[in-house]
Motif scaffolding. Structure first.
Motif, mmCIF file in Angstrom:
data_model
loop_
_atom_site.group_PDB
_atom_site.id
_atom_site.type_symbol
_atom_site.label_atom_id
_atom_site.label_comp_id
_atom_site.label_asym_id
_atom_site.label_seq_id
_atom_site.Cartn_x
_atom_site.Cartn_y
_atom_site.Cartn_z
ATOM 1 N N LEU A 215 0.838 -1.190 0.000
ATOM 2 C CA LEU A 215 0.000 0.000 0.000
ATOM 3 C C LEU A 215 0.876 1.244 0.000
ATOM 4 N N LEU A 216 0.577 2.205 -0.889
ATOM 5 C CA LEU A 216 1.386 3.418 -0.987
ATOM 6 C C LEU A 216 0.681 4.662 -0.469
ATOM 7 N N VAL A 217 -0.622 4.584 -0.220
ATOM 8 C CA VAL A 217 -1.338 5.733 0.342
ATOM 9 C C VAL A 217 -1.326 5.625 1.863
ATOM 10 N N ASP A 218 -1.656 6.728 2.525
ATOM 11 C CA ASP A 218 -1.697 6.749 3.989
ATOM 12 C C ASP A 218 -2.677 5.694 4.488
ATOM 13 N N ALA A 219 -2.282 4.968 5.515
ATOM 14 C CA ALA A 219 -3.113 3.878 6.041
ATOM 15 C C ALA A 219 -4.464 4.371 6.533
ATOM 16 N N ASP A 220 -4.544 5.645 6.963
ATOM 17 C CA ASP A 220 -5.796 6.199 7.484
ATOM 18 C C ASP A 220 -6.684 6.808 6.395
ATOM 19 N N THR A 221 -6.298 6.664 5.138
ATOM 20 C CA THR A 221 -7.118 7.206 4.047
ATOM 21 C C THR A 221 -8.488 6.530 4.036
ATOM 22 N N LEU A 222 -9.552 7.349 4.046
ATOM 23 C CA LEU A 222 -10.917 6.810 4.049
ATOM 24 C C LEU A 222 -11.295 6.353 2.640
ATOM 25 N N ILE A 223 -11.678 5.094 2.532
ATOM 26 C CA ILE A 223 -12.054 4.532 1.231
ATOM 27 C C ILE A 223 -13.572 4.469 1.081
ATOM 28 N N VAL A 224 -14.245 3.908 2.085
ATOM 29 C CA VAL A 224 -15.704 3.781 2.049
ATOM 30 C C VAL A 224 -16.287 4.288 3.362
ATOM 31 N N ASN A 225 -17.357 5.066 3.250
ATOM 32 C CA ASN A 225 -18.022 5.624 4.432
ATOM 33 C C ASN A 225 -19.496 5.257 4.373
ATOM 34 N N VAL A 226 -20.006 4.616 5.434
ATOM 35 C CA VAL A 226 -21.412 4.217 5.502
ATOM 36 C C VAL A 226 -22.105 5.115 6.529
ATOM 37 N N THR A 227 -23.102 5.861 6.074
ATOM 38 C CA THR A 227 -23.809 6.791 6.951
ATOM 39 C C THR A 227 -25.299 6.484 6.949
ATOM 40 N N GLU A 228 -26.033 7.162 7.857
ATOM 41 C CA GLU A 228 -27.484 7.022 7.864
ATOM 42 C C GLU A 228 -28.070 7.715 6.647
ATOM 43 N N GLN A 229 -29.078 7.097 6.082
ATOM 44 C CA GLN A 229 -29.734 7.691 4.920
ATOM 45 C C GLN A 229 -30.625 8.842 5.382
ATOM 46 N N VAL A 230 -30.469 9.986 4.753
ATOM 47 C CA VAL A 230 -31.247 11.167 5.120
ATOM 48 C C VAL A 230 -32.493 11.241 4.246
ATOM 49 N N SER A 231 -33.643 11.472 4.862
ATOM 50 C CA SER A 231 -34.890 11.543 4.106
ATOM 51 C C SER A 231 -34.944 12.821 3.285
ATOM 52 N N ALA A 232 -35.803 12.808 2.281
ATOM 53 C CA ALA A 232 -35.967 13.991 1.424
ATOM 54 C C ALA A 232 -36.477 15.174 2.240
ATOM 55 N N GLU A 233 -37.365 14.901 3.214
ATOM 56 C CA GLU A 233 -37.901 15.975 4.052
ATOM 57 C C GLU A 233 -36.804 16.610 4.899
ATOM 58 N N ALA A 234 -35.918 15.767 5.444
ATOM 59 C CA ALA A 234 -34.825 16.284 6.258
ATOM 60 C C ALA A 234 -33.853 17.108 5.426
ATOM 61 N N LEU A 235 -33.580 16.637 4.208
ATOM 62 C CA LEU A 235 -32.697 17.391 3.311
ATOM 63 C C LEU A 235 -33.301 18.742 2.965
ATOM 64 N N GLU A 236 -34.603 18.753 2.713
ATOM 65 C CA GLU A 236 -35.286 20.000 2.371
ATOM 66 C C GLU A 236 -35.234 20.967 3.545
ATOM 67 N N ALA A 237 -35.443 20.439 4.755
ATOM 68 C CA ALA A 237 -35.404 21.293 5.940
ATOM 69 C C ALA A 237 -34.011 21.869 6.154
#
Length: 228
Positions: free
Chosen positions: A165-187
């Protein structure tokens, strides 16, 4: 990754005119660089080369037979006609068996994260060092059942044997978050716009609805008012 053998021809004509003639014959102009030698200008068969690049992925390794002499070549840059999608030109780097090279390898996600989550690929490729004849086509990442809050770092990747591996070991590759609803995004958007002092344009439908509501309110008599 095994090298696919391609018959090549050394070329002595250069320039745009020569390149156009080569392409009219359904062939591809290319150059092989590396090892301190002068660039080798070659012509490749169009269809066979296109298939070899598709099979080999972004780091396709070809075994070029140049006038009877074999040369391993790693794909570095491919120019494609934006309309016809035909190969315009290819740059290769000469390599030898056992030689290590630096390459960017794409990551592929497999599996499904838990419901109501959002999977974001923060880095679609990872830079590694690998033997020229053992470059992985991709690096697989299993996200089956991943929950919100899961983060996969470069150090979590399973690299093929012999790769570094040549990149920094702490490099973020995949991030899984909570899905935000359309209403929450609009707000959130409305709140951000309000803080920034941005007034939203009222759509024709909203304006019509507001007018209709106002007309109805005006038509209703006020309680306790005189009626004659």
């Amino acid at each position: 990754m095994s090298a696919e053998k391609i018959q090549a021809e050394a070329r002595t004509e250069f320039g745009k005119g020569a390149a156009r003639r080569i392409r009219r014959e359904h062939k591809v102009p290319a150059v092989v660089y590396g090892h301190g030698n002068d660039p080798i200008h070659i012509t490749l068969p169009g269809h066979a080369t296109m298939m070899a690049l598709k099979n080999g992925g972004s780091n396709a390794l070809l075994d070029l037979d140049i006038d009877g002499k074999s040369q391993l070549a790693l794909t570095r840059e491919v120019q494609v006609d934006p309309i016809k999608r035909t190969l315009e030109h290819i740059d290769f780097v000469a390599v030898r068996k056992g030689e290590k090279v630096t390459v960017d390898v794409p990551v592929h996600l497999v599996g499904d994260a838990q419901r109501e989550t959002l999977v974001v690929t923060e880095n679609a490729t990872v830079q590694i060092e690998a033997e020229a004849t053992h470059i992985p086509e991709f690096i697989e990442i299993d996200i089956e059942g991943a929950t919100a809050g899961t983060q996969i770092l470069a150090s979590d990747l399973k690299l093929p044997s012999g790769s570094t591996l040549l990149v920094d070991a702490d490099t973020l590759i995949v991030n899984v978050t909570e899905q935000v609803s359309a209403e929450a995004l609009e707000a959130e958007l409305e709140e951000a716009e309000a803080e920034a002092g941005i007034e939203r344009e009222v759509s024709d439908e909203d304006a019509a609805a507001a007018d209709e509501s106002g007309d109805e309110a005006a038509a209703e008599p006020a309680e306790g008012g005189d009626s004659e």
